[in-house]
Scaffold this motif. Structure first.
Motif, short mmCIF file in Angstrom:
data_model
loop_
_atom_site.label_atom_id
_atom_site.label_comp_id
_atom_site.label_asym_id
_atom_site.label_seq_id
_atom_site.Cartn_x
_atom_site.Cartn_y
_atom_site.Cartn_z
N ILE A 242 0.83 -1.21 0.00
CA ILE A 242 0.00 0.00 0.00
C ILE A 242 0.86 1.26 0.00
O ILE A 242 0.54 2.26 -0.66
CB ILE A 242 -0.98 -0.03 1.19
CG1 ILE A 242 -2.03 -1.14 0.94
CG2 ILE A 242 -1.68 1.32 1.36
CD1 ILE A 242 -2.92 -1.43 2.12
N SER A 243 1.99 1.24 0.69
CA SER A 243 2.88 2.40 0.70
C SER A 243 3.46 2.66 -0.69
O SER A 243 3.61 3.82 -1.11
CB SER A 243 4.01 2.19 1.71
OG SER A 243 3.51 2.16 3.03
N GLU A 244 3.77 1.60 -1.42
CA GLU A 244 4.29 1.75 -2.78
C GLU A 244 3.25 2.38 -3.71
O GLU A 244 3.57 3.21 -4.56
CB GLU A 244 4.74 0.39 -3.34
CG GLU A 244 6.02 -0.13 -2.71
CD GLU A 244 6.35 -1.55 -3.14
OE1 GLU A 244 7.55 -1.88 -3.20
OE2 GLU A 244 5.40 -2.33 -3.41
N ILE A 245 1.98 1.97 -3.53
CA ILE A 245 0.91 2.56 -4.35
C ILE A 245 0.74 4.04 -4.01
O ILE A 245 0.58 4.88 -4.89
CB ILE A 245 -0.41 1.80 -4.14
CG1 ILE A 245 -0.27 0.34 -4.59
CG2 ILE A 245 -1.55 2.48 -4.91
CD1 ILE A 245 -1.45 -0.53 -4.26
N ALA A 246 0.79 4.37 -2.71
CA ALA A 246 0.69 5.78 -2.30
C ALA A 246 1.81 6.60 -2.93
O ALA A 246 1.58 7.72 -3.41
CB ALA A 246 0.74 5.88 -0.77
N ASP A 247 3.01 6.05 -2.95
CA ASP A 247 4.15 6.75 -3.58
C ASP A 247 3.93 6.89 -5.08
O ASP A 247 4.21 7.95 -5.66
CB ASP A 247 5.45 5.98 -3.33
CG ASP A 247 5.92 6.08 -1.88
OD1 ASP A 247 5.46 7.00 -1.17
OD2 ASP A 247 6.74 5.24 -1.46
N GLU A 248 3.44 5.83 -5.72
CA GLU A 248 3.20 5.85 -7.17
C GLU A 248 2.21 6.95 -7.54
O GLU A 248 2.31 7.56 -8.61
CB GLU A 248 2.68 4.48 -7.61
CG GLU A 248 2.37 4.34 -9.08
CD GLU A 248 3.61 4.33 -9.97
OE1 GLU A 248 3.47 4.61 -11.16
OE2 GLU A 248 4.71 4.07 -9.45
#
Length: 277
Positions: A242-248
């Motif tokens: 989920i953190s990677e998606i938020a960054d993306e």
């Protein structure tokens, strides 16, 4: 091996002349890749009437709502069906082709660019099916999974080419068409009406007026609709946390992303993923 793979052949390849040539319940269990080689057929896709004719390629996601099939007497096609869980388990990084994939969810019929595209598709059908049949290979599972990934990348190549051609045709259109094109390109990171108004050299108020006039939907609603599609798509890709998606998506923190998802989906990212199982 999970139960869905045990219950259904992972790869099916056959020639198809009518609806009766499809396996039972193929719509729910298989992603469908079809190359029309002669004639044409009509069908209803998620409530929209469509046509696929000689020289066109068609891709249906498993679970698509299909009905009202009508085939011409001379219809002939090559079709390759991939069991949905097997394909989903072997998808490369979906960020490589997110826009083209989402485009395919709405527009399943692809206009090919000549004989080279047709030959590439048929060759990749045969390669994947041959690897599936070669069960005596010492490294059968590894080779089959690698071929599945290569097949997907080749399909994305076809999807992206068709998507890019459609984009170029829209770029010279009306302000409304240009806005819709820009939203698809940028909504992953840009979610304010002001950004798109600036790109079009008009005011946000006038952009909303154009959208309401053409679709009865405001610009901000269109931005949210396209963004929602991408959020769902990324959350369903469990290789991304989920953190990677938020960054993306250029959120400054996971908590801001969580609040945004709660607003547009009604549940948090974690709750949405838990529902997927």
């Amino acid at each position: 091996m999970n139960s869905s793979v045990e219950n259904f052949p992972r790869i099916i390849m056959r020639y198809l002349n009518s609806f009766d040539d499809f396996p039972n319940d193929f719509q729910n269990n298989y992603h469908t890749h079809l190359l029309c080689q002669r004639g044409h057929f009509n069908f209803s896709f998620n409530g929209t009437k469509m046509n696929c004719k000689n020289g066109e390629f068609l891709f249906w996601f498993a679970g698509s709502k299909l009905s009202d099939f009508k085939f011409s007497k001379d219809f002939n096609s090559s079709v390759l069906l991939v069991e949905k869980q097997f394909l989903n388990d072997n998808v490369p990084d979906q960020n490589l082709s997110i826009d083209a994939i989402l485009h395919s969810r709405k527009y399943p019929v692809k206009h090919l660019n000549g004989k080279d595209d047709k030959d590439r598709i048929l060759t990749n059908f045969q390669f994947l099916y041959s690897k599936y049949q070669d069960k005596e290979h010492r490294f059968y599972e590894e080779v089959l999974k690698l071929q599945m990934r290569l097949f997907i990348l080749e399909m994305w190549h076809t999807f992206t080419n068709e998507y890019e051609r459609k984009k170029r045709s829209v770029q010279s259109g009306t302000l409304y068409e240009k806005f819709m094109h820009l939203v698809q390109l940028h909504c992953l990171k840009e979610r304010k009406v002001e950004f798109y108004a600036n790109q079009l050299l008009i005011s946000p108020k006038y952009l909303n007026f154009i959208c309401k006039k053409n679709s009865d939907i405001t610009a901000s609603e269109w931005i949210q609709r396209f963004t929602k599609e991408r959020v769902i798509f990324l959350l369903e890709n469990k290789s991304l946390n989920i953190s990677e998606i938020a960054d993306e998506m250029d959120f400054s923190s996971r908590s801001f992303f969580t609040r945004y998802v709660k607003k547009i989906l009604g549940v948090t990212p974690s709750e949405y993923r838990n529902r997927l199982g």
